[in-house]
Design a protein around this motif. Structure first.
Motif, PDB file in Angstrom:
ATOM      1  N   ASN A  16       0.939  -1.114  -0.020  1.00 17.20           N
ATOM      2  CA  ASN A  16       0.006  -0.054   0.055  1.00 17.20           C
ATOM      3  C   ASN A  16       0.966   1.043  -0.060  1.00 17.20           C
ATOM      4  OD1 ASN A  16      -1.854   2.025   0.354  1.00 17.20           O
ATOM      5  ND2 ASN A  16      -2.830   1.027   2.039  1.00 17.20           N
ATOM      6  N   PRO A  17       1.064   1.963  -1.089  1.00 18.17           N
ATOM      7  CA  PRO A  17       1.907   3.113  -1.174  1.00 18.17           C
ATOM      8  C   PRO A  17       1.312   4.319  -0.359  1.00 18.17           C
ATOM      9  CG  PRO A  17       0.952   2.895  -3.499  1.00 18.17           C
ATOM     10  CD  PRO A  17       0.725   1.599  -2.706  1.00 18.17           C
ATOM     11  N   VAL A  18       0.097   4.153  -0.093  1.00 17.12           N
ATOM     12  CA  VAL A  18      -0.442   5.249   0.512  1.00 17.12           C
ATOM     13  C   VAL A  18       0.083   5.407   1.959  1.00 17.12           C
ATOM     14  CG1 VAL A  18      -2.539   6.322   1.445  1.00 17.12           C
ATOM     15  CG2 VAL A  18      -2.447   5.535  -0.833  1.00 17.12           C
ATOM     16  N   LYS A  19       0.345   4.336   2.404  1.00 22.18           N
ATOM     17  CA  LYS A  19       0.925   4.339   4.023  1.00 22.18           C
ATOM     18  C   LYS A  19       2.667   4.601   3.919  1.00 22.18           C
ATOM     19  CE  LYS A  19      -2.227   1.144   5.810  1.00 22.18           C
ATOM     20  NZ  LYS A  19      -2.622  -0.060   6.807  1.00 22.18           N
ATOM     21  N   SER A  20       2.976   4.700   2.841  1.00 23.62           N
ATOM     22  CA  SER A  20       4.545   4.889   2.715  1.00 23.62           C
ATOM     23  C   SER A  20       4.814   6.425   2.957  1.00 23.62           C
ATOM     24  CB  SER A  20       5.124   4.326   1.339  1.00 23.62           C
ATOM     25  OG  SER A  20       4.578   3.134   1.075  1.00 23.62           O
ATOM     26  N   GLN A  21       6.251   6.259   3.373  1.00 24.79           N
ATOM     27  CA  GLN A  21       6.814   7.534   3.718  1.00 24.79           C
ATOM     28  C   GLN A  21       8.011   7.817   3.003  1.00 24.79           C
ATOM     29  OE1 GLN A  21       6.145   7.614   7.950  1.00 24.79           O
ATOM     30  NE2 GLN A  21       4.821   9.441   7.581  1.00 24.79           N
ATOM     31  N   ALA A  22       8.693   9.150   2.493  1.00 23.76           N
ATOM     32  CA  ALA A  22       9.955   9.270   2.245  1.00 23.76           C
ATOM     33  C   ALA A  22      10.534  10.413   3.202  1.00 23.76           C
ATOM     34  CB  ALA A  22      10.150   9.485   0.661  1.00 23.76           C
ATOM     35  N   ILE A  23      11.745  10.183   3.388  1.00 18.92           N
ATOM     36  CA  ILE A  23      12.385  11.447   4.184  1.00 18.92           C
ATOM     37  C   ILE A  23      13.896  11.605   3.528  1.00 18.92           C
ATOM     38  CG2 ILE A  23      13.286   9.984   6.023  1.00 18.92           C
ATOM     39  CD1 ILE A  23      12.865  12.251   7.870  1.00 18.92           C
TER      40      ILE A  23
END
Length: 147
Positions: free
Chosen positions: A43-50
């Motif tokens: 699920n890419p909606v729950k993914s984050q990048a920093i």
């Protein structure tokens, strides 16, 4: 890789940020293909990048030129992320993490305060050790050499 989490880490200079994000996108494409092959849904909606960098370098990053994309969904860049209970910010300052821990400890102490006149001292000590003192001890190896 954990039971239901995966993380991709890359090191880069500001000048190589574009190719580094392209490499991450390539890794994500491989993960997508692998997960499709084995019937797993990501699920890419729950993914984050920093992007972790110094404050001066962070303002020079053009966030629009380096999007992280999984299956056509752009993964947003975040100021803070949670990683196995640690709250990390872009400068690794731990200020967000310390604030979260402080609030948790204060809330626990406030809850226990209501029982102060009812419980014997040994029980109070046991509750303090088990419900309060473990909070700052979790992942304390990460705090080494911090001011």
């Amino acid at each position: 890789m954990y039971a239901d989490d995966i993380q991709i880490h890359r090191h880069s200079t500001l000048g190589n940020l574009g190719p580094t994000v392209s490499a991450i996108n390539s890794d994500l494409s491989n993960i997508s293909e692998w997960s499709r092959q084995y019937g797993l849904k990501v699920n890419p909606v729950k993914s984050q990048a920093i992007i972790i960098c110094s404050p001066g370098l962070g303002v020079r990053v053009d966030w629009q030129k380096a999007p992280v994309v999984y299956n056509g969904v752009t993964i947003p860049y975040c100021d803070t992320v949670k990683d196995l209970g640690l709250h990390l910010d872009q400068q690794l300052s731990y200020s967000v993490h310390v604030n979260v821990l402080s609030r948790r400890m204060f809330a626990t102490i406030r809850s226990l305060r209501r029982l102060r006149s009812v419980l014997p001292i040994p029980t109070k000590v046991m509750l303090a050790n088990s419900l309060i003192l473990y909070i700052p001890d979790y992942a304390d190896a990460c705090y080494y050499n911090l001011t």
